[in-house]
Design a protein around this motif. Structure first.
Motif, PDB file in Angstrom:
ATOM      1  N   ARG A  88       0.859  -1.195   0.000  1.00 17.47           N
ATOM      2  CA  ARG A  88       0.000   0.000   0.000  1.00 17.47           C
ATOM      3  C   ARG A  88       0.892   1.241   0.000  1.00 17.47           C
ATOM      4  O   ARG A  88       1.672   1.465   0.914  1.00 17.47           O
ATOM      5  N   GLY A 123      -9.872   2.184  -8.872  1.00 17.69           N
ATOM      6  CA  GLY A 123     -10.680   1.474  -7.886  1.00 17.69           C
ATOM      7  C   GLY A 123     -11.960   0.916  -8.484  1.00 17.69           C
ATOM      8  O   GLY A 123     -12.361  -0.211  -8.167  1.00 17.69           O
ATOM      9  N   ASP A 131      -7.890   3.839  -1.209  1.00 14.56           N
ATOM     10  CA  ASP A 131      -8.501   4.399  -0.006  1.00 14.56           C
ATOM     11  C   ASP A 131      -7.934   5.791   0.215  1.00 14.56           C
ATOM     12  O   ASP A 131      -6.778   6.077  -0.111  1.00 14.56           O
ATOM     13  N   GLU A 132      -8.767   6.660   0.764  1.00 17.78           N
ATOM     14  CA  GLU A 132      -8.394   8.054   0.985  1.00 17.78           C
ATOM     15  C   GLU A 132      -8.140   8.295   2.466  1.00 17.78           C
ATOM     16  O   GLU A 132      -8.917   7.853   3.326  1.00 17.78           O
ATOM     17  N   THR A 133      -7.052   8.989   2.766  1.00 15.64           N
ATOM     18  CA  THR A 133      -6.697   9.350   4.132  1.00 15.64           C
ATOM     19  C   THR A 133      -6.425  10.846   4.196  1.00 15.64           C
ATOM     20  O   THR A 133      -6.582  11.571   3.210  1.00 15.64           O
ATOM     21  N   TRP A 137      -4.518  10.046  -1.299  1.00 18.39           N
ATOM     22  CA  TRP A 137      -5.001   8.758  -1.790  1.00 18.39           C
ATOM     23  C   TRP A 137      -3.882   7.717  -1.760  1.00 18.39           C
ATOM     24  O   TRP A 137      -2.746   8.017  -2.093  1.00 18.39           O
TER      25      TRP A 137
END
Length: 396
Positions: A88, A123, A131-133, A137
């Motif tokens: 990741r 995605g 996934d976004e934080t 991204w």
């Protein structure tokens, strides 16, 4: 204005400026040309070749856009797979690695306006897990290569087999523990009354009946070779007292299995070694029979070991002398055999010890000490004094 000559300071300066990444706004994707400044880009847009490329793009704009988009996504995913694998990682980090190549496809030539739009498309298409934080991204590559899937399946199958082995082992251990508890409980329940004396002054007498282990006598099989009339067939008939006749070509003598394998017995002191683990018999050794249980004619008969078994404790001996038992084959334990010491200059084999299995030449005999001096065949400089029991005549 012409180009500067090769080697001039202006030429070198232009080459240095041309290296590395340039500004994206001065790059033409259709012509794949990078300009260094605004004036150069303006001149390029006014050129005839640029106008021809624009006419081609206007005829089928969607085809060119799809091609650029496909090449951009392929290059991005290829870099993500090779450099980062299935880890990741931030999407922008992969993008910075991708655009470090001067020949990359620029994003303003694709159907995606921003990197966020491109990541969302990855995605939705199922090529990556996104996934976004708070930091942006993140993308995780999904490897669907057939070789990778086969390797993962094989690994999962091996883990399952290991788990099954562990479960069976745990069940076995549990059964052993339960069995041990039961035996412990039985021992605790078993109560034996102590011995009591009726008369304290009388001696204690225990009556114990010991059954003697029967001694198994070796079986001697005598054979006679008879030629059948009218043919060349050789028939061997064996006679055993109390047993019906059988056809055999050799004589076999079974060892006394009631006795333990302790090695040969000589007048000299026996030296402890690893003979209790493995016998000293070897193929090619000349040995002597030292038991009278086989009959007087086999007593002190000499022969060569043809084969060994039972961890070299039992061997088949083909007798050489005397003549009346010549060519007889005897299967006998090493307890009934003795090593043969040859004359000076003959070859022997070391049976145990540091030089086990090595061959040597007899150099000198010490009759009083029951030992001999030998020289190793591989290294004549090595001379050792060994007891009779440790060496034996070897027949090539």
């Amino acid at each position: 204005m012409g180009k500067h000559e090769v080697g001039t300071p202006k030429y070198i300066a232009n080459k240095i400026k041309a290296k590395g990444l340039q500004k994206l706004r001065w790059y033409c994707q259709m012509c794949q040309k990078q300009c260094r400044d605004e004036n150069g880009f303006k001149c390029h847009t006014m050129s005839e070749s640029h106008h021809r490329q624009l006419l081609l793009f206007a005829d089928n704009a969607s085809r060119y856009m799809d091609q650029f988009s496909r090449e951009f996504s392929h290059g991005y995913l290829n870099l993500l797979k090779r450099q980062f694998g299935t880890r990741r990682v931030p999407a922008n980090r992969v993008y910075q690695e991708y655009i470090s190549d001067r020949g990359h496809i620029h994003m303003n030539a694709t159907i995606w306006i921003t990197l966020t739009a491109f990541v969302k498309w990855l995605g939705r298409s199922g090529q990556c897990v996104v996934d976004e934080t708070e930091k942006g991204w993140y993308v995780t590559y999904i490897d669907r290569d057939p070789e990778t899937l086969a390797a993962q399946e094989k690994k999962a199958k091996k883990q399952k087999m290991d788990k099954d082995d562990e479960e069976r082992m745990m069940e076995f251990i549990e059964k052993q523990v339960e069995k041990g508890h039961q035996e412990g409980n039985e021992q605790m329940e078993t109560f034996k009354e102590p011995l009591k004396r009726t008369d304290p002054d009388a001696p204690l007498i225990l009556e114990m009946k010991i059954n003697k282990k029967p001694k198994l006598l070796p079986i001697v099989i005598k054979s006679e070779r008879v030629e059948d009339e009218g043919s060349n067939t050789i028939i061997s008939s064996s006679i055993i007292s109390g047993i019906k006749q059988e056809k055999l070509s050799d004589k076999y003598i079974e060892p006394d299995t009631s006795l333990t394998n302790k090695g040969i017995k000589r007048k000299s002191k026996r030296i402890d070694d690893d003979s209790n683990v493995e016998g000293w018999l070897r193929e090619g050794l000349m040995v002597k029979i030292i038991t009278k249980n086989l009959g007087e004619k086999y007593y002190k008969a000499k022969g060569v070991i043809q084969s060994v078994e039972n961890s070299n404790f039992v061997g088949k001996v083909k007798l050489k002398s005397p003549k009346e038992v010549e060519n007889h084959v005897v299967k006998i334990d090493q307890e009934y055999l003795e090593t043969v010491i040859p004359a000076i200059g003959k070859e022997v084999m070391i049976l145990w010890g540091k030089y086990k299995g090595m061959k040597g030449i007899v150099h000198k005999l010490h009759i009083g000490n029951y030992s001999i001096d030998i020289e190793l065949v591989k290294d004549r400089s090595v001379k050792k004094e060994l007891p009779y029991e440790q060496v034996c005549k070897y027949v090539t």
